[in-house]
Design a protein around this motif. Structure first.
Motif, PDB file in Angstrom:
ATOM      1  N   THR A  83       0.825  -1.209   0.000  1.00  0.00           N
ATOM      2  CA  THR A  83       0.000   0.000   0.000  1.00  0.00           C
ATOM      3  C   THR A  83       0.861   1.262   0.000  1.00  0.00           C
ATOM      4  OG1 THR A  83      -0.163  -0.112   2.438  1.00  0.00           O
ATOM      5  CG2 THR A  83      -1.923  -1.142   1.152  1.00  0.00           C
ATOM      6  N   GLY A  84       2.040   1.188   0.613  1.00  0.00           N
ATOM      7  CA  GLY A  84       2.933   2.348   0.598  1.00  0.00           C
ATOM      8  C   GLY A  84       3.410   2.681  -0.798  1.00  0.00           C
ATOM      9  N   ASP A  85       3.746   1.656  -1.565  1.00  0.00           N
ATOM     10  CA  ASP A  85       4.158   1.891  -2.956  1.00  0.00           C
ATOM     11  C   ASP A  85       3.018   2.504  -3.765  1.00  0.00           C
ATOM     12  OD1 ASP A  85       6.625   0.853  -2.371  1.00  0.00           O
ATOM     13  OD2 ASP A  85       6.254  -1.118  -3.274  1.00  0.00           O
ATOM     14  N   PHE A  86       1.804   2.008  -3.522  1.00  0.00           N
ATOM     15  CA  PHE A  86       0.640   2.558  -4.229  1.00  0.00           C
ATOM     16  C   PHE A  86       0.439   4.029  -3.867  1.00  0.00           C
ATOM     17  CE2 PHE A  86      -3.899   3.600  -3.628  1.00  0.00           C
ATOM     18  CZ  PHE A  86      -4.281   3.678  -4.957  1.00  0.00           C
ATOM     19  N   LEU A  87       0.479   4.344  -2.577  1.00  0.00           N
ATOM     20  CA  LEU A  87       0.251   5.723  -2.147  1.00  0.00           C
ATOM     21  C   LEU A  87       1.383   6.641  -2.599  1.00  0.00           C
ATOM     22  CD1 LEU A  87      -1.170   5.019   1.416  1.00  0.00           C
ATOM     23  CD2 LEU A  87      -2.431   5.789  -0.599  1.00  0.00           C
ATOM     24  N   ASP A  88       2.599   6.113  -2.673  1.00  0.00           N
ATOM     25  CA  ASP A  88       3.711   6.911  -3.220  1.00  0.00           C
ATOM     26  C   ASP A  88       3.430   7.279  -4.676  1.00  0.00           C
ATOM     27  OD1 ASP A  88       5.170   6.938  -0.901  1.00  0.00           O
ATOM     28  OD2 ASP A  88       6.499   5.296  -1.465  1.00  0.00           O
ATOM     29  N   SER A  89       2.893   6.311  -5.432  1.00  0.00           N
ATOM     30  CA  SER A  89       2.602   6.592  -6.839  1.00  0.00           C
ATOM     31  C   SER A  89       1.459   7.590  -6.976  1.00  0.00           C
ATOM     32  CB  SER A  89       2.256   5.290  -7.576  1.00  0.00           C
ATOM     33  OG  SER A  89       0.979   4.795  -7.183  1.00  0.00           O
ATOM     34  N   VAL A  90       0.527   7.568  -6.024  1.00  0.00           N
ATOM     35  CA  VAL A  90      -0.621   8.472  -6.082  1.00  0.00           C
ATOM     36  C   VAL A  90      -0.234   9.885  -5.664  1.00  0.00           C
ATOM     37  CG1 VAL A  90      -2.866   9.013  -5.027  1.00  0.00           C
ATOM     38  CG2 VAL A  90      -2.343   6.662  -5.752  1.00  0.00           C
ATOM     39  N   PHE A  91       0.523   9.987  -4.575  1.00  0.00           N
ATOM     40  CA  PHE A  91       0.835  11.293  -4.008  1.00  0.00           C
ATOM     41  C   PHE A  91       2.237  11.790  -4.355  1.00  0.00           C
ATOM     42  CE2 PHE A  91      -2.443   9.573  -1.122  1.00  0.00           C
ATOM     43  CZ  PHE A  91      -3.403  10.559  -1.305  1.00  0.00           C
ATOM     44  N   THR A 129      -4.866   5.494   3.923  1.00  0.00           N
ATOM     45  CA  THR A 129      -3.989   4.372   4.249  1.00  0.00           C
ATOM     46  C   THR A 129      -4.752   3.250   4.939  1.00  0.00           C
ATOM     47  OG1 THR A 129      -2.112   5.879   4.519  1.00  0.00           O
ATOM     48  CG2 THR A 129      -1.909   3.678   5.474  1.00  0.00           C
ATOM     49  N   PRO A 130      -4.771   2.040   4.364  1.00  0.00           N
ATOM     50  CA  PRO A 130      -5.437   0.907   5.017  1.00  0.00           C
ATOM     51  C   PRO A 130      -4.582   0.347   6.147  1.00  0.00           C
ATOM     52  CG  PRO A 130      -4.477   0.204   2.936  1.00  0.00           C
ATOM     53  CD  PRO A 130      -4.244   1.683   3.022  1.00  0.00           C
ATOM     54  N   GLU A 131      -5.227   0.005   7.267  1.00  0.00           N
ATOM     55  CA  GLU A 131      -4.532  -0.570   8.417  1.00  0.00           C
ATOM     56  C   GLU A 131      -5.331  -1.777   8.898  1.00  0.00           C
ATOM     57  OE1 GLU A 131      -1.698   0.226   9.704  1.00  0.00           O
ATOM     58  OE2 GLU A 131      -1.242   2.210   8.865  1.00  0.00           O
ATOM     59  N   LEU A 132      -4.984  -2.959   8.399  1.00  0.00           N
ATOM     60  CA  LEU A 132      -5.685  -4.169   8.803  1.00  0.00           C
ATOM     61  C   LEU A 132      -5.332  -4.482  10.254  1.00  0.00           C
ATOM     62  CD1 LEU A 132      -7.514  -6.417   7.559  1.00  0.00           C
ATOM     63  CD2 LEU A 132      -5.431  -7.765   7.250  1.00  0.00           C
ATOM     64  N   PRO A 133      -6.304  -4.632  11.155  1.00  0.00           N
ATOM     65  CA  PRO A 133      -6.000  -4.894  12.564  1.00  0.00           C
ATOM     66  C   PRO A 133      -5.360  -6.267  12.768  1.00  0.00           C
ATOM     67  CG  PRO A 133      -8.360  -5.057  12.169  1.00  0.00           C
ATOM     68  CD  PRO A 133      -7.746  -4.523  10.902  1.00  0.00           C
ATOM     69  N   ASP A 134      -4.778  -6.470  13.960  1.00  0.00           N
ATOM     70  CA  ASP A 134      -4.118  -7.740  14.252  1.00  0.00           C
ATOM     71  C   ASP A 134      -5.100  -8.906  14.266  1.00  0.00           C
ATOM     72  OD1 ASP A 134      -1.660  -6.479  14.494  1.00  0.00           O
ATOM     73  OD2 ASP A 134      -1.856  -6.188  16.652  1.00  0.00           O
ATOM     74  N   ASP A 135      -6.322  -8.654  14.688  1.00  0.00           N
ATOM     75  CA  ASP A 135      -7.329  -9.719  14.757  1.00  0.00           C
ATOM     76  C   ASP A 135      -8.547  -9.289  13.945  1.00  0.00           C
ATOM     77  OD1 ASP A 135      -8.577 -12.060  15.482  1.00  0.00           O
ATOM     78  OD2 ASP A 135      -9.307 -11.291  17.401  1.00  0.00           O
ATOM     79  N   PRO A 136      -8.412  -9.303  12.613  1.00  0.00           N
ATOM     80  CA  PRO A 136      -9.481  -8.762  11.764  1.00  0.00           C
ATOM     81  C   PRO A 136     -10.705  -9.657  11.714  1.00  0.00           C
ATOM     82  CG  PRO A 136      -7.794  -9.762  10.401  1.00  0.00           C
ATOM     83  CD  PRO A 136      -7.283  -9.816  11.821  1.00  0.00           C
ATOM     84  N   GLU A 137     -11.846  -9.024  11.463  1.00  0.00           N
ATOM     85  CA  GLU A 137     -13.065  -9.771  11.195  1.00  0.00           C
ATOM     86  C   GLU A 137     -12.993 -10.346   9.773  1.00  0.00           C
ATOM     87  OE1 GLU A 137     -15.384 -10.283  13.413  1.00  0.00           O
ATOM     88  OE2 GLU A 137     -14.469  -9.006  14.940  1.00  0.00           O
ATOM     89  N   ALA A 170     -12.759   1.759   4.294  1.00  0.00           N
ATOM     90  CA  ALA A 170     -13.547   1.913   5.506  1.00  0.00           C
ATOM     91  C   ALA A 170     -13.766   0.573   6.202  1.00  0.00           C
ATOM     92  CB  ALA A 170     -14.889   2.563   5.173  1.00  0.00           C
ATOM     93  N   VAL A 171     -14.005  -0.480   5.417  1.00  0.00           N
ATOM     94  CA  VAL A 171     -14.208  -1.800   6.011  1.00  0.00           C
ATOM     95  C   VAL A 171     -12.921  -2.282   6.676  1.00  0.00           C
ATOM     96  CG1 VAL A 171     -14.765  -4.222   5.551  1.00  0.00           C
ATOM     97  CG2 VAL A 171     -16.032  -2.404   4.385  1.00  0.00           C
ATOM     98  N   VAL A 172     -11.797  -2.191   5.967  1.00  0.00           N
ATOM     99  CA  VAL A 172     -10.514  -2.648   6.507  1.00  0.00           C
ATOM    100  C   VAL A 172     -10.171  -1.911   7.798  1.00  0.00           C
ATOM    101  CG1 VAL A 172      -8.017  -2.702   6.107  1.00  0.00           C
ATOM    102  CG2 VAL A 172      -9.581  -3.393   4.291  1.00  0.00           C
ATOM    103  N   ASN A 173     -10.379  -0.611   7.818  1.00  0.00           N
ATOM    104  CA  ASN A 173     -10.001   0.206   8.978  1.00  0.00           C
ATOM    105  C   ASN A 173     -11.066   0.246  10.060  1.00  0.00           C
ATOM    106  OD1 ASN A 173      -7.697   0.724   7.581  1.00  0.00           O
ATOM    107  ND2 ASN A 173      -8.009   2.918   7.356  1.00  0.00           N
ATOM    108  N   GLY A 174     -12.205  -0.394   9.813  1.00  0.00           N
ATOM    109  CA  GLY A 174     -13.255  -0.392  10.821  1.00  0.00           C
ATOM    110  C   GLY A 174     -13.963   0.940  10.954  1.00  0.00           C
TER     111      GLY A 174
END
Length: 308
Positions: free
Chosen positions: A135-143, A158-166, A280-284
């Motif tokens: 995701t960092g490479d993607f955001l670097d290309s975008v911004f 920036t997506p942040e998948l939690p340690d114990d995701p649903e 939004a789903v990934v980050n809750g």
């Protein structure tokens, strides 16, 4: 209970709910040794064996191996230490199983090819560092790399998948990861960034952007069911273009309106909204508002009122 009572293997099996074969196995392994033997030579066990076998059965149900069980019942390992380590191991297994289920669910829902299934499986198993790099490479290309003016916007993207995701977060991550690997989507988002920066060249970021201006102005008309070709749209178009002209520091003329159309057509690409929804789903986070109806309504109204 009489502490001197001795039990045969059969009696011990009945008291513990285990089979005679299982009791004999644990006895042969030395985990539950006999206390003595009957005159006929049969093994006998005291009441302590009942408690030990109860513990052994519980630990086996939890999935512990015999070497660990032997050390626990012999007092070489504390039960709390073993339980903590086993709980962590189970947590890892659960995460793996949930990842596998998420991939299987996505494959079944989307009718994926074997190649797509393999890709989804690999994306689901990425480590945290690998996810951040993707995701960092993607955001670097975008911004365009680090930019203080865009730091806040980048954080919200920036997506942040939690340690114990649903499960739904895992599925959303897989789909989002596939999306950010698409060069065409990266080019689209980079184009939106360039348009945003050009619009704000004369001002400090952040400021109201074209999408937000249109969304806020058009919302009442959409709620009222007004048509984009109605006279009511005249006032909305005039209000939006006047505010947009003030934002970018240019006159409200045909050229400015064509530029605004370009911004809105780019912003209402469905892939952009898909990214925001998955993010939004990934980050809750709560589901984001979809500006597409407002953008479509206004683009139609503006296009009919802008000379070629």
């Amino acid at each position: 209970m009489d502490g001197g009572t001795l039990y045969s293997i059969g009696e011990l099996a009945r008291r513990t709910g285990l089979t005679v074969k299982a009791v004999r196995f644990y006895s042969d392994c030395g985990i539950v040794p006999p206390t003595g033997r009957s005159p006929a030579g049969y093994r006998l066990y005291d009441t302590g064996a009942v408690a030990r076998l109860g513990l052994v059965r519980t630990l086996r149900d939890l999935g512990l191996g015999l070497p660990t069980i032997r050390r626990v019942v012999d007092g070489e390992l504390s039960l709390d230490q073993v339980a903590a380590a086993h709980a962590e191991a189970l947590a890892v297994q659960i995460r793996v199983l949930r990842l596998r289920r998420a991939v299987a669910t996505a494959v079944a829902r989307r009718g994926s090819t074997p190649e797509e299934m393999d890709l989804m499986h690999r994306l689901a198993r990425l480590s945290e560092d690998e996810r951040r790099r993707l995701t960092g490479d993607f955001l670097d290309s975008v911004f365009g790399g680090p930019d203080d003016r865009l730091a806040g916007i980048r954080r919200t993207m920036t997506p942040e998948l939690p340690d114990d995701p649903e499960d739904e977060q895992i599925e959303a991550w897989i789909e989002l990861a596939e999306l950010v690997r698409d060069p065409e989507f990266g080019a689209l988002m980079r184009r939106l960034t360039e348009l945003h920066l050009a619009d704000h060249a004369r001002t400090d970021l952040p400021r109201p952007h074209a999408v937000a201006i249109v969304r806020d102005q058009v919302a009442p008309a959409l709620a009222a069911g007004a048509d984009s070709a109605s006279p009511q749209a005249d006032a909305i178009v005039a209000a939006v273009t006047a505010r947009y002209a003030g934002l970018v520091g240019r006159p409200d003329d045909a050229a400015l309106r064509r530029r605004l159309l370009t911004v809105l057509e780019t912003a209402r690409d469905p892939r952009r909204q898909t990214y925001l929804r998955l993010l939004a789903v990934v980050n809750g986070w709560p589901p984001p508002d979809d500006p597409t109806p407002a953008l479509t309504w206004f683009a139609e109204a503006l296009r009919t009122r802008t000379p070629d």
